[in-house]
Design an enzyme around this catalytic site. Structure first.
Site, PDB file in Angstrom:
ATOM      1  N   THR A  77       0.860  -1.178   0.000  1.00 35.39           N
ATOM      2  CA  THR A  77       0.000   0.000   0.000  1.00 35.39           C
ATOM      3  C   THR A  77       0.895   1.227   0.000  1.00 35.39           C
ATOM      4  O   THR A  77       1.990   1.191   0.576  1.00 35.39           O
ATOM      5  CB  THR A  77      -0.912   0.030   1.249  1.00 35.39           C
ATOM      6  OG1 THR A  77      -1.446   1.344   1.426  1.00 35.39           O
ATOM      7  CG2 THR A  77      -0.156  -0.339   2.506  1.00 35.39           C
ATOM      8  N   CYS A 114      -2.118   4.807  -5.231  1.00 31.11           N
ATOM      9  CA  CYS A 114      -2.890   3.924  -4.368  1.00 31.11           C
ATOM     10  C   CYS A 114      -2.926   2.597  -5.107  1.00 31.11           C
ATOM     11  O   CYS A 114      -3.189   2.565  -6.315  1.00 31.11           O
ATOM     12  CB  CYS A 114      -4.299   4.474  -4.147  1.00 31.11           C
ATOM     13  SG  CYS A 114      -5.370   3.334  -3.253  1.00 31.11           S
TER      14      CYS A 114
END
Length: 229
Positions: A83, A196
């Site tokens: 992430t 992202c």
């Protein structure tokens, strides 16, 4: 082949993309029945997301450091945090283990520099777009960031949490993202970081008039290169 340690679950939607990419890229390199050697610790994203929005980063640090240590005990030769946002505490996670951490921002910076891109747009959570950790690490490597306008940042963030992390990929949201990218290009962005790890499931390079850099794919590609080196 080295064993890749992956801290996943943020969200599990993008973690499954990581797992697929790691195995595909090993197979492309080695052929036959080869696949990646991967150890995965998957956290509960609901807990992480609540702490993020509460600003309790020390609590997220504890969770991810515990995950990293579990990966090291399981035999990981190096670690990925799957992430972008949680790279806010990447230095703390790296300090909690004795094996290396492959940093997603460094991998992305290398890809940008390979294309001679020095001014780049950034899409991600509001934490990633607005806080200093992402911008500062890229600037240290000669890359300047352009972020969307405030109301656009809210839209990008809400699509990530309310749609992409829930496995929903809506054409209306894709078109909204492309409109935002067009605005970033008008402000001088030579490319856009899909900052992202879920956004690569909504947009692909070639969808916009400027290059799109999928951080999940870049991270996985660099991990396989390291695992096979």
């Amino acid at each position: 082949m080295k064993t890749i340690g992956l801290i996943g679950g943020m969200s599990w939607e993008s973690t499954q993309v990581y797992y697929r990419l790691l195995n595909e890229k090993v197979k492309q390199s080695l052929g036959g029945h080869h696949s990646a050697k991967v150890v995965l610790v998957s956290v509960d994203f609901a807990e992480i997301a609540e702490l993020q929005h509460a600003g309790d980063w020390p609590a997220t640090e504890t969770i991810l450091c515990d995950a990293a240590q579990a990966l090291e005990r399981a035999g990981a030769d190096f670690i990925l945090i799957g992430t972008n946002t949680m790279h806010k505490i990447a230095d703390e996670v790296a300090a909690a283990v004795s094996v290396p951490l492959l940093h997603i921002i460094d991998v992305t910076a290398a890809a940008l520099k390979a294309r001679s891109i020095k001014r780049v747009g950034l899409l991600g959570t509001q934490f990633t777009m607005e806080q200093e950790f992402y911008r500062a690490r890229l600037q240290a490597q000669g890359v300047e960031i352009v972020i969307p306008e405030p109301e656009e940042r809210e839209l990008v963030h809400s699509v990530i949490f309310d749609e992409l992390c829930q496995g929903q990929f809506l054409d209306a949201s894709k078109q909204a993202y492309l409109k935002i990218i067009k605005g970033l290009a008008a402000r001088g962005a030579e490319g856009v970081i899909l900052g992202c790890t879920e956004i690569g499931m909504l947009l692909q390079d070639g969808d916009a008039s400027i290059p799109l850099f999928d951080t999940a794919e870049l991270h996985a590609e660099a991990a396989v290169s390291k695992a096979l080196s």
